[in-house]
Design an enzyme around this catalytic site. Structure first.
Site, PDB file in Angstrom:
ATOM      1  N   CYS A  47       0.846  -1.179   0.000  1.00 41.12           N
ATOM      2  CA  CYS A  47       0.000   0.000   0.000  1.00 41.12           C
ATOM      3  C   CYS A  47       0.886   1.235   0.000  1.00 41.12           C
ATOM      4  CB  CYS A  47      -0.883  -0.029   1.255  1.00 41.12           C
ATOM      5  SG  CYS A  47      -1.809   1.487   1.517  1.00 41.12           S
ATOM      6  N   CYS A  51      -5.018  -0.439  -7.048  1.00 38.00           N
ATOM      7  CA  CYS A  51      -3.649  -0.737  -6.623  1.00 38.00           C
ATOM      8  C   CYS A  51      -3.446  -2.219  -6.375  1.00 38.00           C
ATOM      9  CB  CYS A  51      -3.305   0.040  -5.363  1.00 38.00           C
ATOM     10  SG  CYS A  51      -4.315  -0.424  -3.940  1.00 38.00           S
ATOM     11  N   GLU A  72      -0.493   1.611   9.524  1.00 40.65           N
ATOM     12  CA  GLU A  72      -1.742   2.267   9.877  1.00 40.65           C
ATOM     13  C   GLU A  72      -1.607   2.832  11.289  1.00 40.65           C
ATOM     14  OE1 GLU A  72      -1.938  -0.969   8.711  1.00 40.65           O
ATOM     15  OE2 GLU A  72      -2.458  -0.379   6.666  1.00 40.65           O
ATOM     16  N   CYS A 118      -3.296   7.514  -2.102  1.00 42.57           N
ATOM     17  CA  CYS A 118      -4.553   7.659  -2.836  1.00 42.57           C
ATOM     18  C   CYS A 118      -5.649   8.280  -1.969  1.00 42.57           C
ATOM     19  CB  CYS A 118      -5.024   6.308  -3.372  1.00 42.57           C
ATOM     20  SG  CYS A 118      -5.325   5.101  -2.089  1.00 42.57           S
ATOM     21  N   HIS A 147     -12.680   5.994  -3.506  1.00 41.01           N
ATOM     22  CA  HIS A 147     -11.692   5.192  -2.807  1.00 41.01           C
ATOM     23  C   HIS A 147     -11.844   3.709  -3.158  1.00 41.01           C
ATOM     24  CE1 HIS A 147      -8.390   5.021  -0.179  1.00 41.01           C
ATOM     25  NE2 HIS A 147      -8.988   4.457   0.846  1.00 41.01           N
ATOM     26  N   THR A 168      -4.166   4.844   7.168  1.00 39.13           N
ATOM     27  CA  THR A 168      -3.062   4.384   6.340  1.00 39.13           C
ATOM     28  C   THR A 168      -2.136   5.546   6.015  1.00 39.13           C
ATOM     29  OG1 THR A 168      -4.523   2.767   5.379  1.00 39.13           O
ATOM     30  CG2 THR A 168      -2.533   3.267   4.155  1.00 39.13           C
ATOM     31  N   GLU A 202      -6.768  -5.268   4.338  1.00 40.07           N
ATOM     32  CA  GLU A 202      -7.148  -3.922   3.886  1.00 40.07           C
ATOM     33  C   GLU A 202      -8.023  -4.012   2.637  1.00 40.07           C
ATOM     34  OE1 GLU A 202      -4.789  -1.073   1.452  1.00 40.07           O
ATOM     35  OE2 GLU A 202      -4.032  -0.496   3.427  1.00 40.07           O
ATOM     36  N   TYR A 244      -8.807   0.902  -5.214  1.00 42.15           N
ATOM     37  CA  TYR A 244      -8.298  -0.452  -5.015  1.00 42.15           C
ATOM     38  C   TYR A 244      -7.802  -1.078  -6.307  1.00 42.15           C
ATOM     39  CZ  TYR A 244      -8.723  -0.267  -0.115  1.00 42.15           C
ATOM     40  OH  TYR A 244      -8.491   0.084   1.189  1.00 42.15           O
TER      41      TYR A 244
END
Lengths: 479, 479, 479, 479
Positions: free
Chosen positions: C98, C296, C255, C102, C290, C189, C444, C294
């Site tokens: 991560c 990513c 986090e 973003c 958001h 995060t 996550e 993902y």
């Protein structure tokens, strides 16, 4: 024990009121759409006479000491329960469809327990009455229809609050010699192939519903019983007269809506009468037995796997790694189902009545898997079979001089594979995944013996969550 | 039968050569990373003394007639096989991890069959020798490591063709009093908690590989045996000194690479020697037993389900329908696994040696499901638990005056739920789904007792495809 | 646009109050556990300077006309939305974890829409204020933390009814120059790698909750903000000093729980203040963006697939049909995810503010798949990798003269494969499926941007069911 | 652009040689089994005249500049590709079945690319010839059948080695004015509703197969073309004369075996002739377009979801959480499919010919999901619908005075729900999951545009594995 022939003859003597396609069926046994389902039941009689299946197909009655067809037996041991599962698989494999006779067996076993329990509480004599009836069924080697599912009308209302009070079957009159009932039972598998019909309530009940808490048995042709046969996918192919396109040449199934139009039941056939607090228990015990009975789908799965392997060989793809892997997966899923029906039997227990019942949790787990895996097996079978399973021209095209040469030529694969055989196996796969047998193998697997959510509720109720939580808390130091 | 304390003491007397983090472990038993795994094995001793578990945890030896820990028993009946599965679930639930002792039990049982079979063919005396060894193990209540998996080097080559001949363990010298072996065994669960190590070959072999077809037993501290302990996810948390962050406070597992550096084996400990044609059979029988042994994961699943229900209650989400449904699904999958390990036992059979073996097909089907369902259970547990399972501050933050108030305040949910308890259960879920226990619950479930493809090959080999094809063809009229 | 080095330096100037393991971190940037997460963010700066990535990594600001890092951009077209998805995949692949940046981008975009909408209704000036702030962020190329998730206390109660009113962040004082807020944000995060923190409400609100309907931005080191870093699986491996066992040598995530202890916010940083009826809309728009982010995980999936292919080659199993099929399945699932993040962008639309928003339904569908497929990819990766992924001895064993020879010898597969490389790739797979990266790739993926049920609710709300029913009814003749 | 009526009239003018049930069909258009499939194609003409669908259903020809039906269009932009996907969903929803016309569109587009490429290499004039043909098709608004799948005979042999050389369609004679071909094409969807048939090779070819590397177009009633229509599940229900039991009252599909019995093709209709090295490319490009075309199943899924929601409402179960969740899952899966057909379009690219092609990898990923999700949607639909979907008595029972009262009474649920409507929606679900539409929604989803393994091979070929491995190695330090 009756032979298959005797069974067929015995059915001819019944005077059932059966409707199909809007007309009364005058000859039920020979109707081309019904007959395959009769053939499937007949197979349960026939195999009982085969020495190699005697151990599975027969038992010794605990009431008479006679050797009887296992379908009329009340389970006296774990071994009986395990053999019941094996009998289901065997017959599923022999018929490739629903052979219908398990539901009556399950009703008999459930009543053997619950009549005993009611008597223990209320001092009634239901169990004695039931055992006499059982002996009668065993002696005559009857096929019984176990009738549970009511129409249910508005699903948000209990029986006594329905606008139409008949949406659940109920007692409408009590007479000196018996009772009069009204209502209906839906989705009755094998209804018109049965000598007897055993009625049970369909849900737990409270006092207000006590007129609905009734269980009894009657001959299938008792005055006031009407059958309306349901349609199945591809049902009329059976009546087309050929012997390829129906896929399964001899066997099928049927379901009917059974209407009880003010039907009289003599007292000696009444096994529960207003003991509403036992309605739920009867439902649960019957349901557990019947969920075990979906052992049969393992046998139908065997047929589908066998057909899939065969079409792969006919297509010449049986050595491709992805084809082999898909067939392994089919077997894996099918044997996982088998584990379920064996385990719920193996983990069964003796009830106070002496009857052995299956493990409720595992029977529900088994049935839950049955609502899933046959669909995946069907998908995989269609994957392996190829598109021809749904684009194959018909038997008449194959018989016609105008088109036969094209089919022979262009449906040919390997030299030694007959085009006709390839057509036959494709039709069987179509039958099992889309046709009449799919009704039993898929949709009945979903809803028979209770829809998936019914099993989930029972799983939720029967797992010991406190024990699991205790174990977890102990391990992480929660005191 | 030893007590847990006696077991611990007996381990202290061993002189194992163990390396971890690049250094030799001088005190294996008290090492904070190893000790939880010792505790888990100790639990197999402790429960055998609990009267309520006696039926499951103990048996009567068929060689001595003494009551013994079931982990040293050779199964004499179907009932023994079923109880073995139940013992696995019980201990999985008690420890929440791999308790390591099943592999030796499975090795003993497999050898009890195969030594008999070799003797029957070759007139050797392996079985007699083995039974003496068995009596010795039972008398001393030993934990045995069953060592099968060789490094395998280049997977495309058989043992004798490997560039490095030691990639499979083999005989390098034959002496008057015994043999000398060299090689290694990988992934040895519980290796450094075992008194004995029982070596078996890892694959089927042909004549060229006969030096590799060797099976024997040795004390774990025999000259030349070296252990290198593997790392696990989160292994060092056990050494941090707290009692929250490790999740499972007492129990864990470990695996080691075991090197045999020219190790001498006296003849009375040799159970197979160059009978290469029995190597595959030993592998298969051991594998079937060991696949059954994954019954333990049902017990670990119980812990995970219990933890999941608990965190739902702590979070205040336990009544949400989707949460309840996910927990039902966890139970459903877990009990489906249970059906597998019960069914393969229930359908077991007597071997010529008198030992009962499990149903090979169903044991493989069971293990195949074990390679899938724990992953889905973990996913569902994480779903229910919420993100805090991976973002939770540490125990030291909870103990620190600088941060404790923030954690107490902002990790609070319902009034009666202690924040510390919520942290504890979250850590247990982390442990089972990502931490040290995930190594056993997930990855070992995948590869232990053979990777998934090994089971698929066995499923493919053991189903009776011809019978299925015959049934299919008959139904659609292929003659 | 800042370089990676400038970014690092800029972080050093922040005076964050960060706790970890119960102690205050005096040097956040160089802490071995935090630093990999800083490296991951730094990569978002570095790639923006690579000409080959300029198109993806940068954009032209619609407020200033300057070329900016895309992470500070407000989307002005469908093309911008699509490139955002591609940027996510690129960086996931570059970092294998991560990269945290973003969430701030999504917060900026959501506020660009909602501030406009509030103004349209209430005649406020939020949008103007926001655009000034946006220009400031773009000019300084800041990393922003988007902070949404409140602790939520008793999940059955709305914010204003909580026993502890701080369980949702809220305004506790209004002053002439701004407001004072109290509460906390969980699971933040990248919190300690951010220059700014942008706070938004976490749920829809009613009038009673108006003090909780607040959105604002602050420097990360504003007075009263406290960070408590959460633990991750295998976190301390990063501090062990080697360069194998952590799997991913440079990158990770973190986090934190972020506490707002009576924090002052000046008016020019307040973007919503008691307009409770817009709280839900802000949540939904942010959530949709958001959920798209993902994307990513597709990039992280690429890394896992690459690692899986590599270990297969190292093991010598890459040509086995079942291995190839599993890797195809991994790719299939990963690309299915890619379809989701592309489609929700491609089907985006212009909002009244001029900002382009993603298709809400498809963004939720995408994220729902992200809660499933990475788990299956991990399972498949572990299947292909083999058991060594969890039993591999440590780097120190590999470096020690006592054990290195054993590892070199017995972890060897094919001649040209270095044992060290094999260890490295196994550690990377461990990292992604059980270790620090699994926190991001699995858990996550489950809970980030809303737990699965949140997406299901949005799917249910956004599909046009009436239209579907109309189509169905028309086809079957229901009028 | 033709109207639906003009289309029907145009078909009447064709003189097709069609066989069904072993007899020649003298009036194809009005045959009750064929007509619903004609109706479905007619809908593609009708909607093109609806202003609200103009954007989706029509385009401007790049050869003539005229507005044309999109089904005859060659894609000139990404937007065209996206609209093609949307047109598929729209028509799937409008017809609830396969509307057949996409395959010709895909053939035209594939030929627009490959004829150009062949010319570029060989200096031929295929593209010019093709564009003339395209203009002719566009002007006449023809429906074209795209014919690819050969019988294939022994699947282990290439075309030229088959015992029967006609198992793949090939050139048997070259004449001055054209060529003569022989062979057959299987599973031809919509064959007898098409004006033209466009033939393409079915696999990659080598030089020895050059006579098989042929592509051309002909009128459907060219001399020597013979059609044998395949049977579908429940096909004869369409001929029963009622209007409930067929489920979908107006629309259906059909497939035919198309035989080419020495058919002459004039040169101006030949688009590939012995350029064997382009056979594979034509197959791949066509396949990618056609895999995108399974966008239609999203629309059929919409119908099934709408029907499922409707039966839930009729049953009174629509508020049960598990029912709602199953319908969310159906939507989730259906929209995941939508993402696939949108993404492969959105990520399309311009070919040298100017035609836009879809992203090959994503088109294959999309189709792979189509081989899975409709089966799960069907399973869920049957779950929600209840067992009546397969046990419902027939329309004739409903019309008969003997049985209507029973059906009205016992199939009644809530007061405002008409029993007839409940029967209709159940029949539609039966139609889609077991009946004629299941042929298209399930089995065709499996095998149309290539069986699942074909997609897996393409996925394997088109992913950039090296790039993924490079990323993985870099992250863990393998140099």
């Amino acid at each position: 024990m009756m032979t298959a022939e005797q069974y067929e003859e015995s059915l001819r003597k019944l005077n059932l009121v059966v409707y199909m396609f809007g007309e009364r069926l005058r000859n039920v046994v020979d109707d081309p759409i019904i007959r395959p389902s009769m053939n499937a039941v007949a197979r349960t009689y026939e195999l009982a006479h085969h020495p190699e299946h005697e151990d599975i197909m027969t038992a010794v009655s605990h009431v008479t000491g006679n050797r009887i067809n296992r379908f009329t037996h009340v389970h006296q041991s774990i071994d009986d329960l395990v053999k019941k599962s094996k009998m289901g698989r065997l017959l599923g494999m022999e018929t490739g469809c629903c052979f219908q006779r398990c539901v009556g067996m399950d009703a008999l076993n459930a009543l053997s327990i619950v009549t005993y329990d009611i008597d223990a509480k209320h001092g009634t004599k239901y169990n004695e009455r039931f055992l006499k009836y059982l002996a009668y069924v065993q002696k005559n080697d009857f096929t019984c229809d176990g009738a549970m599912t009511d129409p249910k009308g508005d699903r948000s209302l209990p029986p006594h609050s329905q606008p139409d009070p008949d949406q659940f079957l109920h007692v409408v009159d009590e007479r000196k010699d018996g009772i009069v009932v009204r209502g209906a039972k839906c989705h009755q598998t094998g209804a018109v192939n049965s000598h007897e019909i055993i009625v049970m309530p369909t849900i737990s009940m409270r006092e207000e519903d006590r007129d609905y808490a009734v269980s009894f048995a009657l001959p299938g042709d008792a005055q006031g019983i009407v059958y309306v046969v349901g349609r199945q996918s591809c049902d009329t192919r059976k009546a087309e007269g050929g012997n390829i396109d129906q896929g399964n040449l001899s066997f099928g199934g049927h379901e009917a809506l059974v209407v009880f139009d003010n039907v009289f039941v003599p007292w000696d056939r009444v096994f529960m009468y207003r003991e509403y607090e036992f309605a739920g228990r009867l439902v649960e015990i019957f349901a557990s037995y019947h969920r075990q009975s979906y052992a049969c789908k393992v046998g139908v799965g065997d047929v589908l796997i066998g057909a899939t392997q065969t079409i792969a060989e006919y297509n010449g793809t049986e050595k491709a790694s992805h084809i082999r892997d898909k067939i392994v997966e089919m077997n894996h899923l099918n044997e996982t189902l088998y584990c379920g029906c064996i385990a719920c039997a193996s983990e069964g227990q003796r009830e106070p009545s002496g009857t052995y019942s299956v493990n409720t949790l595992l029977a529900n787990v088994h049935k839950q898997n049955v609502t899933r895996f046959p669909y995946e097996l069907s998908r995989l079978a269609q994957d392996v079979a190829g598109g021809l399973v749904v684009t194959l021209p018909g038997e008449k095209d194959f018989r016609s001089p105008d088109t036969r040469e094209w089919l022979e030529k262009y449906l040919k694969t390997k030299p030694h594979v007959s085009t006709e055989d390839r057509m036959r196996i494709l039709r069987l796969i179509e039958n099992l995944t889309l046709g009449t047998a799919a009704v039993g193998y898929l949709t009945e697997s979903m809803h028979g013996a209770g829809s998936p959510q019914a099993q989930r509720i029972m799983i939720s109720r029967t797992v010991n969550m406190k024990e699991k939580q205790k174990a977890a808390k102990k391990l992480c130091g929660i005191v």
